[in-house]
Design a protein around this motif. Structure first.
Motif, PDB file in Angstrom:
ATOM      1  N   SER A 157      26.195   4.389   1.941  1.00  0.00           N
ATOM      2  CA  SER A 157      26.561   3.255   2.784  1.00  0.00           C
ATOM      3  C   SER A 157      25.826   3.241   4.124  1.00  0.00           C
ATOM      4  CB  SER A 157      28.077   3.250   3.026  1.00  0.00           C
ATOM      5  OG  SER A 157      28.498   4.458   3.648  1.00  0.00           O
ATOM      6  N   VAL A 158      25.688   4.385   4.759  1.00  0.00           N
ATOM      7  CA  VAL A 158      24.995   4.412   6.050  1.00  0.00           C
ATOM      8  C   VAL A 158      23.519   4.068   5.872  1.00  0.00           C
ATOM      9  CG1 VAL A 158      24.313   5.856   8.007  1.00  0.00           C
ATOM     10  CG2 VAL A 158      26.626   6.027   7.083  1.00  0.00           C
ATOM     11  N   ASP A 159      22.934   4.504   4.764  1.00  0.00           N
ATOM     12  CA  ASP A 159      21.533   4.165   4.496  1.00  0.00           C
ATOM     13  C   ASP A 159      21.365   2.660   4.298  1.00  0.00           C
ATOM     14  OD1 ASP A 159      20.831   6.816   4.680  1.00  0.00           O
ATOM     15  OD2 ASP A 159      20.886   7.171   2.522  1.00  0.00           O
ATOM     16  N   ILE A 160      22.363   2.017   3.688  1.00  0.00           N
ATOM     17  CA  ILE A 160      22.318   0.557   3.539  1.00  0.00           C
ATOM     18  C   ILE A 160      22.414  -0.107   4.908  1.00  0.00           C
ATOM     19  CG2 ILE A 160      23.521  -1.469   2.615  1.00  0.00           C
ATOM     20  CD1 ILE A 160      24.359   0.255   0.226  1.00  0.00           C
ATOM     21  N   MET A 161      23.276   0.415   5.769  1.00  0.00           N
ATOM     22  CA  MET A 161      23.398  -0.126   7.122  1.00  0.00           C
ATOM     23  C   MET A 161      22.051  -0.031   7.854  1.00  0.00           C
ATOM     24  SD  MET A 161      27.074   1.429   8.402  1.00  0.00           S
ATOM     25  CE  MET A 161      27.297   0.267   9.768  1.00  0.00           C
ATOM     26  N   ILE A 162      21.435   1.136   7.782  1.00  0.00           N
ATOM     27  CA  ILE A 162      20.172   1.351   8.492  1.00  0.00           C
ATOM     28  C   ILE A 162      19.074   0.482   7.897  1.00  0.00           C
ATOM     29  CG2 ILE A 162      18.387   3.068   8.998  1.00  0.00           C
ATOM     30  CD1 ILE A 162      20.675   5.155   9.105  1.00  0.00           C
ATOM     31  N   TRP A 163      19.058   0.357   6.567  1.00  0.00           N
ATOM     32  CA  TRP A 163      18.068  -0.529   5.922  1.00  0.00           C
ATOM     33  C   TRP A 163      18.216  -1.952   6.453  1.00  0.00           C
ATOM     34  CZ3 TRP A 163      19.208  -4.872   3.038  1.00  0.00           C
ATOM     35  CH2 TRP A 163      18.108  -5.514   2.453  1.00  0.00           C
ATOM     36  N   ALA A 164      19.446  -2.466   6.479  1.00  0.00           N
ATOM     37  CA  ALA A 164      19.669  -3.845   6.932  1.00  0.00           C
ATOM     38  C   ALA A 164      19.229  -4.021   8.380  1.00  0.00           C
ATOM     39  CB  ALA A 164      21.151  -4.206   6.781  1.00  0.00           C
ATOM     40  N   LEU A 165      19.583  -3.060   9.223  1.00  0.00           N
ATOM     41  CA  LEU A 165      19.266  -3.187  10.649  1.00  0.00           C
ATOM     42  C   LEU A 165      17.785  -2.964  10.919  1.00  0.00           C
ATOM     43  CD1 LEU A 165      22.417  -1.393  12.062  1.00  0.00           C
ATOM     44  CD2 LEU A 165      21.923  -3.847  12.126  1.00  0.00           C
ATOM     45  N   ASN A 166      17.107  -2.267  10.043  1.00  0.00           N
ATOM     46  CA  ASN A 166      15.654  -2.142  10.181  1.00  0.00           C
ATOM     47  C   ASN A 166      14.950  -3.439   9.795  1.00  0.00           C
ATOM     48  OD1 ASN A 166      15.238   0.426  11.270  1.00  0.00           O
ATOM     49  ND2 ASN A 166      15.438   1.424   9.273  1.00  0.00           N
ATOM     50  N   GLN A 167      15.599  -4.272   8.979  1.00  0.00           N
ATOM     51  CA  GLN A 167      15.043  -5.589   8.668  1.00  0.00           C
ATOM     52  C   GLN A 167      15.193  -6.516   9.873  1.00  0.00           C
ATOM     53  OE1 GLN A 167      13.628  -5.469   5.515  1.00  0.00           O
ATOM     54  NE2 GLN A 167      14.590  -3.425   5.617  1.00  0.00           N
ATOM     55  N   SER A 168      16.367  -6.418  10.505  1.00  0.00           N
ATOM     56  CA  SER A 168      16.664  -7.282  11.651  1.00  0.00           C
ATOM     57  C   SER A 168      17.841  -6.687  12.413  1.00  0.00           C
ATOM     58  CB  SER A 168      17.003  -8.696  11.182  1.00  0.00           C
ATOM     59  OG  SER A 168      17.464  -9.495  12.249  1.00  0.00           O
ATOM     60  N   ASP A 169      17.679  -6.533  13.708  1.00  0.00           N
ATOM     61  CA  ASP A 169      18.735  -5.934  14.522  1.00  0.00           C
ATOM     62  C   ASP A 169      18.902  -6.734  15.811  1.00  0.00           C
ATOM     63  OD1 ASP A 169      20.624  -4.277  15.629  1.00  0.00           O
ATOM     64  OD2 ASP A 169      19.284  -2.568  15.942  1.00  0.00           O
ATOM     65  N   PRO A 170      19.371  -7.984  15.704  1.00  0.00           N
ATOM     66  CA  PRO A 170      19.429  -8.869  16.876  1.00  0.00           C
ATOM     67  C   PRO A 170      20.354  -8.375  17.975  1.00  0.00           C
ATOM     68  CG  PRO A 170      20.611  -9.832  15.005  1.00  0.00           C
ATOM     69  CD  PRO A 170      19.859  -8.660  14.478  1.00  0.00           C
ATOM     70  N   ASN A 171      21.314  -7.512  17.627  1.00  0.00           N
ATOM     71  CA  ASN A 171      22.253  -7.007  18.624  1.00  0.00           C
ATOM     72  C   ASN A 171      21.917  -5.586  19.086  1.00  0.00           C
ATOM     73  OD1 ASN A 171      24.129  -9.341  18.501  1.00  0.00           O
ATOM     74  ND2 ASN A 171      24.434  -8.635  16.401  1.00  0.00           N
ATOM     75  N   ASN A 172      20.755  -5.093  18.653  1.00  0.00           N
ATOM     76  CA  ASN A 172      20.289  -3.754  19.056  1.00  0.00           C
ATOM     77  C   ASN A 172      21.318  -2.673  18.733  1.00  0.00           C
ATOM     78  OD1 ASN A 172      18.419  -1.899  20.090  1.00  0.00           O
ATOM     79  ND2 ASN A 172      19.270  -2.018  22.155  1.00  0.00           N
ATOM     80  N   LEU A 173      21.868  -2.725  17.537  1.00  0.00           N
ATOM     81  CA  LEU A 173      22.871  -1.736  17.127  1.00  0.00           C
ATOM     82  C   LEU A 173      22.279  -0.348  16.952  1.00  0.00           C
ATOM     83  CD1 LEU A 173      24.935  -3.786  14.506  1.00  0.00           C
ATOM     84  CD2 LEU A 173      25.293  -3.586  16.967  1.00  0.00           C
ATOM     85  N   LEU A 174      20.974  -0.277  16.714  1.00  0.00           N
ATOM     86  CA  LEU A 174      20.313   1.022  16.572  1.00  0.00           C
ATOM     87  C   LEU A 174      19.889   1.598  17.930  1.00  0.00           C
ATOM     88  CD1 LEU A 174      18.100   0.395  13.408  1.00  0.00           C
ATOM     89  CD2 LEU A 174      20.302   1.582  13.531  1.00  0.00           C
ATOM     90  N   ILE A 175      20.062   0.822  18.978  1.00  0.00           N
ATOM     91  CA  ILE A 175      19.756   1.246  20.358  1.00  0.00           C
ATOM     92  C   ILE A 175      18.365   1.891  20.419  1.00  0.00           C
ATOM     93  CG2 ILE A 175      20.756   2.281  22.441  1.00  0.00           C
ATOM     94  CD1 ILE A 175      23.357   2.642  21.000  1.00  0.00           C
TER      95      ILE A 175
END
Length: 217
Positions: free
Chosen positions: A66-84
């Motif tokens: 699940s965390v890898d899916i989260m990171i994959w999605a946010l690496n595609q687009s992270d408009p809220n800068n969740l990965l800081i």
């Protein structure tokens, strides 16, 4: 190019965190909602883990954590800068916190839930084990709005489904505890429209073989 396929289960906390990240990333996928009592052959064909979430990309690349899916999605687009990404130390810090949640807190939480369900005498001790993880979070949230600062992060959304579960084991007890900051943090997430979208109920894939476009809003 076909859209990724996400096998999910509405109330599974791991699947919930994946759906939230996909929505926040505005990353469209085709959602197939399943139940563990009737796992579709299509899921078993791509992953023998027999768990959700499972993300299938282009019929060949499978992400089954699940965390890898989260990171994959946010690496595609992270408009809220969740990965800081503007702070290099932030991601390792979030990873450490998420790993503690997944490897320590979840185990204690499952024991607490089981003990509460059967009114076992170990209920209080298992709850106290959970609190060893939650107490530092409460102290952190006394100083800032979210786990990593003034705005939400990957860590907030990765932990949210599990802290939600803890708060619901004994709601009356939780509301009366000193965890006022965690309670405020939970309510802030619940009021976010993303949360209700992530918890939308869809017809079961096993019954209809119908896919739903998800995450493109």
């Amino acid at each position: 190019m076909s859209l990724p396929i996400l096998y999910s289960l509405r109330r599974c906390p791991y699947a919930m965190r994946a759906r939230i990240a996909i929505l926040l990333a505005k990353q469209p996928v085709l959602l197939r909602d399943v139940v563990m009592k009737n796992i579709p052959e299509e899921l078993l064909a791509v992953s023998p883990k027999r768990t959700v979430p499972i993300l299938l990309i282009e019929d060949s690349h499978v992400i089954d954590e699940s965390v890898d899916i989260m990171i994959w999605a946010l690496n595609q687009s992270d408009p809220n800068n969740l990965l800081i990404k503007n702070h290099p130390d932030a991601f390792p810090t979030m990873q450490t916190l998420i790993n503690r949640n997944d490897n320590e807190f979840v185990e204690s939480l499952e024991k607490y839930k089981t003990a509460a369900r059967y009114h076992a005498p170990e209920e209080t001790s298992h709850r106290q084990q959970c609190e060893r993880f939650l107490s530092p979070l409460e102290q952190c949230l006394a100083k800032q709005e979210y786990l990593m600062g003034a705005s939400p992060s990957l860590a907030d959304y990765a932990l949210l489904p599990f802290i939600r579960q803890f708060s619901r084991v004994d709601r009356k007890w939780f509301v009366k505890t000193p965890y006022s900051n965690l309670n405020r943090w939970l309510n802030t997430h619940y009021q976010n429209p993303i949360y209700s979208k992530a918890m939308t109920q869809y017809p079961q894939w096993a019954d209809t073989h119908q896919e739903f476009l998800f995450g493109d809003e």
